[in-house]
Design an enzyme around this catalytic site. Structure first.
Site, PDB file in Angstrom:
ATOM      1  CG  HIS A  66       9.395  28.986  30.735  1.00  0.00           C
ATOM      2  ND1 HIS A  66       8.235  28.283  30.946  1.00  0.00           N
ATOM      3  CD2 HIS A  66      10.142  28.227  29.898  1.00  0.00           C
ATOM      4  CE1 HIS A  66       8.286  27.156  30.263  1.00  0.00           C
ATOM      5  NE2 HIS A  66       9.432  27.094  29.628  1.00  0.00           N
ATOM      6  CG  ASP A 121       5.560  29.631  32.687  1.00  0.00           C
ATOM      7  OD1 ASP A 121       5.986  30.612  32.039  1.00  0.00           O
ATOM      8  OD2 ASP A 121       5.998  28.464  32.556  1.00  0.00           O
ATOM      9  CB  SER A 203       8.225  25.229  27.251  1.00  0.00           C
ATOM     10  OG  SER A 203       8.553  24.558  28.418  1.00  0.00           O
TER      11      SER A 203
HETATM   12  C1  4AZ Z   1      10.967  21.964  29.574  1.00  0.00           C
HETATM   13  O1  4AZ Z   1      12.125  21.796  29.939  1.00  0.00           O
HETATM   14  C2  4AZ Z   1       9.941  21.006  30.015  1.00  0.00           C
HETATM   15  N1  4AZ Z   1       7.275  17.011  31.266  1.00  0.00           N
HETATM   16  C3  4AZ Z   1       8.635  21.185  29.604  1.00  0.00           C
HETATM   17  C4  4AZ Z   1       7.664  20.309  30.010  1.00  0.00           C
HETATM   18  C5  4AZ Z   1       7.981  19.283  30.825  1.00  0.00           C
HETATM   19  C6  4AZ Z   1       9.286  19.065  31.225  1.00  0.00           C
HETATM   20  C7  4AZ Z   1      10.266  19.945  30.813  1.00  0.00           C
HETATM   21  C8  4AZ Z   1       6.896  18.355  31.259  1.00  0.00           C
HETATM   22  O2  4AZ Z   1      10.668  22.902  28.847  1.00  0.00           O
END
Ligand code: 4AZ
Length: 244
Positions: A66, A121, A203
């Site tokens: 993503h 992902d 992320s």
């Molecule tokens: C995000 O929005 C995201 N708590 C990544 C990880 C988590 C929540 C949101 C995990 O990229």
């Protein structure tokens, strides 16, 4: 009397909305790239933080699919390699003189990737040059792991922009299935029981177990909420697909 009642209401709203007063990743501490030289940031060409990643070979970065995706009007398309930069060796992303910014020569996204909740992902960026930093090998899950990133320190805070890390408990698959309806045992892992978590901006970044790369930050409902573990791509599942 009225003030006290208002304070209670505010506290309840804060709890329900998942807001956390814990120190920042969420609940973590400052980290230095010198200690984990394989952790990298993925940015736009103008330096905006997109995601984290991990150097698995001198010219290869594992991240989330993503992170290499653009949501268009028609669908979700692969983000062109020319729009991406990999920043290595820079603890504070604003310290533009530090470390190395590498162009991306090629983006490979898992061919089955559709949406974070469906899994797969994972992506591999091939860099236009080799980087002179230590790499990290893929590994298996354990009882807990360390997640690193430059992302938000709370759900509604801006990204830290300085590297942070936190240790999170890795939950049994049965618990992940119970807490996250989209959880795919075997292909995902979930971690965290509240207070400590990855958040937006983290992320694609690494979950490290016993010094090896076990997971990639994928998704979650909010950040660090008690009953909403963070969900990660389980890399051991993709070893043969990735070929390293
Ligand atoms: C995000 O929005 C995201 N708590 C990544 C990880 C988590 C929540 C949101 C995990 O990229």
């Amino acid at each position: 009397m009225r003030g006290k009642r208002l304070a209670v209401i505010v506290a309840v709203i804060a709890l329900v909305s998942g807001a956390s007063t814990a120190d920042a990743i969420v609940g973590g501490t400052p980290a230095r790239v010198a200690d984990t030289p394989w952790v990298v940031a993925i940015t736009t060409t103008d330096g905006q933080l997109i995601c984290g990643g991990a150097l698995v070979a001198p010219d290869k970065v594992v991240t989330a699919a993503h992170c290499a995706t653009i949501k268009g009007v028609v669908g979700r398309n692969q983000r062109p390699a020319e729009q991406l930069r990999v920043v290595a060796g820079r603890t504070d992303l604003r310290a533009t003189g530090e470390g190395i910014e590498a162009a991306v020569a090629n983006v490979w996204r898992h061919p089955e990737y559709k949406d974070v909740t469906k899994g797969d992902d994972v992506a591999v960026l091939t860099l236009a040059r080799s980087l002179p930093y230590r790499t990290i090998a893929l590994g298996e899950v354990g009882e807990d792991g360390v997640v690193l990133g430059w992302g938000r320190t709370a759900e509604s805070s801006p990204p830290a922009m300085t590297l942070r890390k936190v240790t999170v408990p890795i939950l049994p698959d049965a618990e992940c299935v119970a807490k996250e309806p989209d959880y795919r045992p075997g292909a995902m892992l979930c971690a965290g029981r509240g207070g400590r978590d990855a958040c937006a901006g983290d992320s694609g970044g690494p979950l490290v177990v016993r010094g090896r790369l076990a997971g990639v930050v994928s998704f979650g409902r909010g950040c660090a909420r008690a009953d909403e573990p963070g969900v990660y791509t389980r890399l051991a599942h993709y070893r043969s697909t990735l070929g390293f």
